[in-house]
Design an enzyme around this catalytic site. Structure first.
Site, short mmCIF file in Angstrom:
data_model
loop_
_atom_site.label_atom_id
_atom_site.label_comp_id
_atom_site.label_asym_id
_atom_site.label_seq_id
_atom_site.Cartn_x
_atom_site.Cartn_y
_atom_site.Cartn_z
N CYS A 54 -6.09 8.07 8.81
CA CYS A 54 -6.17 7.79 10.34
C CYS A 54 -5.29 8.19 11.64
O CYS A 54 -4.85 9.55 10.87
CB CYS A 54 -5.57 5.98 10.15
SG CYS A 54 -5.74 4.71 10.14
N ARG A 93 -8.99 0.33 3.57
CA ARG A 93 -7.96 1.13 2.94
C ARG A 93 -6.52 -0.05 2.81
O ARG A 93 -5.87 0.75 1.95
CB ARG A 93 -7.64 2.06 3.74
CG ARG A 93 -9.23 3.22 4.03
CD ARG A 93 -9.04 4.03 4.69
NE ARG A 93 -7.49 4.40 4.73
CZ ARG A 93 -7.28 5.04 5.28
NH1 ARG A 93 -6.98 5.40 6.65
NH2 ARG A 93 -5.14 5.11 5.54
N LYS A 119 0.68 -1.05 -0.50
CA LYS A 119 -0.05 -0.21 0.01
C LYS A 119 1.01 1.38 -0.04
O LYS A 119 0.66 1.91 -0.73
CB LYS A 119 -1.06 0.02 1.28
CG LYS A 119 -1.97 1.50 1.71
CD LYS A 119 -2.62 1.45 3.07
CE LYS A 119 -1.51 1.96 4.19
NZ LYS A 119 -1.50 3.17 4.05
N ASN A 120 1.80 1.35 0.58
CA ASN A 120 2.50 2.49 0.68
C ASN A 120 3.42 2.98 -0.26
O ASN A 120 4.22 3.41 -0.31
CB ASN A 120 3.22 2.74 2.85
CG ASN A 120 2.26 2.72 3.24
OD1 ASN A 120 0.91 3.25 3.66
ND2 ASN A 120 2.54 2.86 4.74
N ARG A 136 0.37 14.32 12.64
CA ARG A 136 0.51 14.27 11.38
C ARG A 136 0.92 15.36 10.98
O ARG A 136 0.57 15.59 9.44
CB ARG A 136 -0.51 12.96 10.93
CG ARG A 136 -0.48 11.89 11.40
CD ARG A 136 -1.18 10.77 10.07
NE ARG A 136 -0.48 10.08 9.63
CZ ARG A 136 -0.51 9.43 9.00
NH1 ARG A 136 -1.94 8.73 8.93
NH2 ARG A 136 -0.03 8.19 7.75
N ASP A 160 3.53 0.05 11.96
CA ASP A 160 2.31 -0.37 11.82
C ASP A 160 2.67 -1.21 12.09
O ASP A 160 0.99 -2.18 11.59
CB ASP A 160 2.33 0.20 9.90
CG ASP A 160 2.81 1.43 9.77
OD1 ASP A 160 2.33 2.01 9.98
OD2 ASP A 160 3.43 1.66 8.20
N1 EPU Z 1 6.94 14.21 10.44
C1 EPU Z 1 6.92 15.26 10.89
N2 EPU Z 1 6.63 16.29 9.84
C2 EPU Z 1 6.78 15.44 8.62
C3 EPU Z 1 6.90 14.69 8.48
C4 EPU Z 1 6.38 13.63 9.96
O1 EPU Z 1 7.21 15.82 12.07
O2 EPU Z 1 6.42 16.79 8.14
C5 EPU Z 1 7.29 12.98 11.98
C6 EPU Z 1 5.58 12.56 12.09
O3 EPU Z 1 4.65 13.27 12.80
C7 EPU Z 1 6.01 10.93 12.72
C8 EPU Z 1 7.40 10.72 12.07
O4 EPU Z 1 7.88 12.25 11.61
O5 EPU Z 1 5.87 11.63 13.99
C9 EPU Z 1 7.22 9.47 11.03
O6 EPU Z 1 6.12 10.58 10.23
P1 EPU Z 1 6.04 9.75 8.34
O7 EPU Z 1 6.30 11.34 8.10
O8 EPU Z 1 7.45 8.76 8.35
O9 EPU Z 1 4.63 9.11 8.37
P2 EPU Z 1 4.02 9.09 6.85
O10 EPU Z 1 4.80 9.06 5.38
O11 EPU Z 1 2.80 9.88 6.69
C10 EPU Z 1 4.05 6.71 6.04
C11 EPU Z 1 3.25 5.76 6.45
C12 EPU Z 1 2.53 5.09 8.02
C13 EPU Z 1 3.86 4.84 8.46
C14 EPU Z 1 4.72 5.82 8.64
C15 EPU Z 1 6.05 5.34 9.35
C16 EPU Z 1 1.91 6.41 3.95
C17 EPU Z 1 0.78 6.62 3.20
N3 EPU Z 1 1.99 6.00 5.72
O12 EPU Z 1 3.44 8.25 6.37
O13 EPU Z 1 1.46 4.04 6.79
O14 EPU Z 1 3.14 4.44 9.75
O15 EPU Z 1 5.24 6.69 7.50
O16 EPU Z 1 6.73 4.12 9.11
O17 EPU Z 1 3.21 5.69 4.11
C18 EPU Z 1 -0.29 2.46 8.37
O18 EPU Z 1 0.19 2.30 6.42
O19 EPU Z 1 -1.40 2.17 8.17
C19 EPU Z 1 0.73 3.69 8.37
C20 EPU Z 1 -0.07 4.61 8.62
#
Ligand code: EPU
Length: 417
Positions: A116, A396, A22-23, A121, A304
């Site tokens: 979610c 999802r 998915k990601n 976020r 995750d």
């Molecule tokens: N963060 C910031 N600022 C930003 C971006 C992130 O402070 O601009 C912080 C977040 O608050 C968090 C940490 O950095 O504490 C990590 O966030 P990251 O950006 O890595 O997460 P993401 O890209 O929004 C993806 C996956 C998530 C998974 C995380 C961590 C997707 C669409 N989602 O999210 O997947 O938990 O990486 O591995 O790729 C899931 O599949 O259930 C899911 C939530």
């Protein structure tokens, strides 16, 4: 609204084939915008998140053809139109349209993304990256506007190794003039999948999968094809189902290296399984030892899988701990597991699990995607009937989860609520 009904206590055996990640898919689909011609993406999971992204692409003017698990996207007639809240809030990964449209058209306007409720976020690091490349970022009502006369290479340090920011900056930077360096980049396998896709189009990206990524801007990207890597989180979820109630359950089409942190923990706990080139077969484990995990960026233990892993710990005699270090609100499964008979206490970002008790079927909620997966595992191992509401969260992210589980012996049904 839909709900799931599970009658627990049935052994799982046979084979489960893992779908595309998915990601990865949720970034590859918006990334298609950057090509000048048709792109073909194989092994796309048919889940509501990927459908939502295709809907946005079509709204922007792309032609999207679906053939089983293959998507053929022709982005040549896209216009960088405003993406409404109705479309953007369907999922978190809609934020990749900001990077892709900015990269290609130097302009994107999109309302806030959904996803979610697992934490604040923020996307400040994505926006900081766009600004470093020369874009102006503004917020109007509930929408981001990112625009630039010209994008230029920049040296960008990410305060947190964010998956989303790393990918979004790559998308925005492929057409920027000169060299972009992302330091403290995320190293997740999904990042490598996206970089490979962009390189297949003609981008010049090196270092993906390490903490320093170099992007040398190009002026043209062609059509190409790529394949979505296997979903390591889906794989981990079924492996945990196997450890909980499997009897020779084979999880196929996986890259075992991508789930090494999970397999190492399971080994340490005494779980019985065999790892082959692209599969893991789980045997019945006689007794398991408690353990502690701390979630971390790749290759650490993935956040995750923390929620599904907790269900396993409720079944292991002794005290285990989970420290959640990525998201502030990822213990929403706990009240429901406790309602089913678990003994879990939360202290700050740590959950203390006193395991070994039996779980009993109850009515519970899928508060988010992986909490929902945890509820399914709890329902499979519990006695009696478990009803899970708000199943939309689960659909999802897990392709055909009901039929995949039914095929290996689970008593699970999807019904209208
Ligand atoms: N963060 C910031 N600022 C930003 C971006 C992130 O402070 O601009 C912080 C977040 O608050 C968090 C940490 O950095 O504490 C990590 O966030 P990251 O950006 O890595 O997460 P993401 O890209 O929004 C993806 C996956 C998530 C998974 C995380 C961590 C997707 C669409 N989602 O999210 O997947 O938990 O990486 O591995 O790729 C899931 O599949 O259930 C899911 C939530």
């Amino acid at each position: 609204m839909k709900k799931l009904k599970i009658t627990g206590g049935n052994p799982l055996s046979g084979r489960v084939r893992i779908s595309g990640a998915k990601n990865s898919a949720v970034a590859l689909i918006p990334a298609a915008i950057l090509a000048s011609d048709k792109v073909t993406i194989y092994n796309v999971p048919m889940i509501t998140d990927t459908f939502a992204l295709c809907e946005i692409l079509e709204y922007l003017g792309a032609k999207v053809e679906k053939k089983q698990d293959t998507l053929i996207i022709d982005p040549s007639s896209i216009e960088p139109k405003e993406i409404s809240y109705e479309l953007s809030q369907k999922l978190r990964a809609s934020y990749y349209f900001l990077g892709a449209l900015l990269g290609k058209y130097k302009y994107a306007k999109m309302c806030f993304p959904g996803g979610c409720p697992i934490g604040e976020r923020p996307i400040n690091l994505h926006l900081k990256g766009f600004e470093a490349l020369g874009a102006k970022v503004s917020v109007e009502k509930n929408c981001y506007i990112v625009e630039a006369e010209e994008l230029h290479g920049a040296k960008i340090y990410l305060d947190v190794a964010s998956v989303g920011a790393t990918i979004n900056i790559m998308l925005a930077a492929v057409y920027a003039k000169g060299e972009t360096i992302i330091d403290n980049a995320a190293k997740e396998p999904e990042i490598v999948n996206i970089a490979t896709f962009l390189n297949n189009m003609g981008a010049k990206i090196t270092g993906a999968g390490t903490s320093r990524i170099h992007i040398y801007g190009v002026s043209h990207l062609d059509g190409c094809f790529t394949e979505v890597i296997p979903d390591r989180i889906e794989a981990g979820t079924y492996i945990l189902a196997g450890v909980l109630c499997g009897d020779d359950l084979k999880i196929e089409n996986i890259i075992p290296k991508h789930i090494e942190s999970l397999l190492s923990k399971l080994r340490e706990m005494g779980a019985e399984f065999d790892v082959e080139y692209d599969s893991v077969t789980i045997h019945k484990s006689l007794s398991l030892r408690p353990t502690n995990i701390e979630t971390a960026v790749y290759p650490g233990f993935p956040t995750d899988l923390q929620q599904p892993f907790m269900v396993l710990l409720t079944q292991v005699e002794g005290t285990s701990q989970i420290e959640e270090n990525i998201w502030e609100n990822r213990f929403m499964q706990v009240p429901y597991l406790n309602r089913m008979g678990a003994n879990i206490r939360i202290l700050g970002n740590t959950a203390i699990i006193k395991g070994g008790g039996k779980l009993e079927g109850r009515e519970v909620l899928a508060t988010d995607l992986r909490a929902g997966a945890a509820m399914i595992l709890a329902g499979l191992v519990a006695s009696g009937e478990t009803v899970i509401k708000d199943v939309e969260h689960i659909l999802r992210g897990y392709e055909d989860i009901v039929s995949k589980l039914q095929a290996v012996g689970a008593k699970i049904e999807l019904m209208e609520d």
